[in-house]
Scaffold this active site. Structure first.
Site, PDB file in Angstrom:
ATOM      1  N   LYS A  65       0.845  -1.216   0.000  1.00  0.00           N
ATOM      2  CA  LYS A  65       0.000   0.000   0.000  1.00  0.00           C
ATOM      3  C   LYS A  65       0.875   1.258   0.000  1.00  0.00           C
ATOM      4  O   LYS A  65       0.644   2.195  -0.764  1.00  0.00           O
ATOM      5  CB  LYS A  65      -0.930  -0.016   1.208  1.00  0.00           C
ATOM      6  CG  LYS A  65      -1.892  -1.203   1.225  1.00  0.00           C
ATOM      7  CD  LYS A  65      -2.710  -1.240   2.519  1.00  0.00           C
ATOM      8  CE  LYS A  65      -3.141  -2.624   2.887  1.00  0.00           C
ATOM      9  NZ  LYS A  65      -3.910  -2.697   4.146  1.00  0.00           N
TER      10      LYS A  65
ATOM     11  N   ALA B 268      -0.340   0.568   6.121  1.00  0.00           N
ATOM     12  CA  ALA B 268      -0.551  -0.251   7.319  1.00  0.00           C
ATOM     13  C   ALA B 268      -1.401  -1.460   6.981  1.00  0.00           C
ATOM     14  O   ALA B 268      -2.165  -1.453   6.003  1.00  0.00           O
ATOM     15  CB  ALA B 268      -1.240   0.576   8.401  1.00  0.00           C
ATOM     16  N   ASP B 269      -1.263  -2.493   7.797  1.00  0.00           N
ATOM     17  CA  ASP B 269      -2.140  -3.655   7.658  1.00  0.00           C
ATOM     18  C   ASP B 269      -2.169  -4.429   8.968  1.00  0.00           C
ATOM     19  O   ASP B 269      -1.185  -4.450   9.704  1.00  0.00           O
ATOM     20  CB  ASP B 269      -1.681  -4.585   6.520  1.00  0.00           C
ATOM     21  CG  ASP B 269      -2.781  -5.575   6.177  1.00  0.00           C
ATOM     22  OD1 ASP B 269      -3.718  -5.183   5.464  1.00  0.00           O
ATOM     23  OD2 ASP B 269      -2.724  -6.723   6.662  1.00  0.00           O
ATOM     24  N   GLN B 270      -3.333  -5.026   9.219  1.00  0.00           N
ATOM     25  CA  GLN B 270      -3.489  -5.825  10.431  1.00  0.00           C
ATOM     26  C   GLN B 270      -3.944  -7.227  10.070  1.00  0.00           C
ATOM     27  O   GLN B 270      -4.812  -7.393   9.217  1.00  0.00           O
ATOM     28  CB  GLN B 270      -4.536  -5.180  11.349  1.00  0.00           C
ATOM     29  CG  GLN B 270      -4.711  -5.904  12.677  1.00  0.00           C
ATOM     30  CD  GLN B 270      -5.750  -5.246  13.543  1.00  0.00           C
ATOM     31  OE1 GLN B 270      -6.941  -5.231  13.186  1.00  0.00           O
ATOM     32  NE2 GLN B 270      -5.328  -4.659  14.647  1.00  0.00           N
TER      33      GLN B 270
ATOM     34  N   ALA C  86       1.128  -4.011  11.151  1.00  0.00           N
ATOM     35  CA  ALA C  86       2.376  -3.573  10.494  1.00  0.00           C
ATOM     36  C   ALA C  86       2.192  -2.161   9.951  1.00  0.00           C
ATOM     37  O   ALA C  86       1.107  -1.784   9.492  1.00  0.00           O
ATOM     38  CB  ALA C  86       2.719  -4.527   9.350  1.00  0.00           C
TER      39      ALA C  86
END
Ligand SMILES: Nc1nc2c(ncn2[C@H]2C[C@H](O)[C@@H](COP(=O)(O)OP(=O)(O)OP(=O)(O)O)O2)c(=O)[nH]1
Length: 201
Positions: free
Chosen positions: A61, A77-79, A114
């Site tokens: 992203k 960001a990513d979860q 992250a």
């Protein structure tokens, strides 16, 4: 006084923007429309570690938006949610959400959030926050009431809960950083932004 650097948050997540704004940081919001499912499926097929998957999605992203805005600092960001060796995706229906909650009930799971920063199309910083959560053995009546109260709201988060709302009622123990649960390792992101004079030292 030099102009502060332009900050772009490459995320459609309302809570990520809110957390930054509450700390005096005003990011431009440019969601990265990427095919997360394809990258995730490919990495799962290669038995990639969940933390590497979260990192790669956040990086994808940030990279996409940084290539369009090379002069800006871009945060992606990513979860991901992991229980044992199972990686969860967000529910697409309320029925799926109910199934996820029943699966997570009375057991431990991990949230990994992250964040990756890009400048000029290149990665310059990254951090992964990790939190262990234990859901209590709540009753079927509790679950039915929880689902009725939240409805489609259950589809917004991978664990079907929001910790700043009534999410805590689901848990017997939470070990780790509150902000990481909400979706961003905020303290580490702010420390990085101070190095770019985007947050105040
Ligand atoms: N308000 C709230 N949101 C949460 C909580 N836990 C997780 N989330 C949200 C943060 C993210 O928006 C979302 C995690 O999904 P993703 O990492 O895929 O981000 P999302 O699809 O929302 O946006 P993005 O892919 O970054 O454009 O769940 C919580 O406790 N409270």
């Amino acid at each position: 006084m030099t102009e502060p650097r332009r900050l772009i948050l490459a995320s459609a997540s309302p809570i990520r923007a809110t957390m930054l704004r509450q700390c005096g940081v005003e990011p431009e919001i440019v969601p990265a429309r990427v095919d997360e499912a394809a990258l995730k499926a490919g990495m799962v097929a290669e038995s990639a570690k969940p933390r590497d998957i979260a990192d790669a999605l956040a990086e994808m992203k940030a990279r996409k938006i940084s290539q369009k805005h090379p002069e800006a600092v871009v945060i992606g960001a990513d979860q991901v949610l992991v229980q044992g060796d199972r990686l969860f995706d967000k529910a697409e229906t309320i029925q799926e959400a109910a199934e996820i909650l029943r699966t997570l009930r009375n057991s431990a799971h991990t949230l990994l959030s992250a964040a990756v920063a890009y400048e000029g199309g290149e990665p310059v910083w990254r951090h992964i926050g990790q939190v262990q959560l234990v859901m209590r053995d709540f009753s079927d009546d509790f679950l039915a009431d929880y689902i009725t109260r939240h409805g489609d709201g259950l589809l917004a988060t991978v664990g079907c809960y929001k910790l700043e709302e009534d999410g805590p009622a689901l848990f017997s123990r939470v070990q780790g950083d509150y902000f990481t649960i909400l979706g961003l390792p905020l303290l580490e992101v702010l420390a990085f932004l101070r190095t770019r004079r985007i947050a105040t030292s």
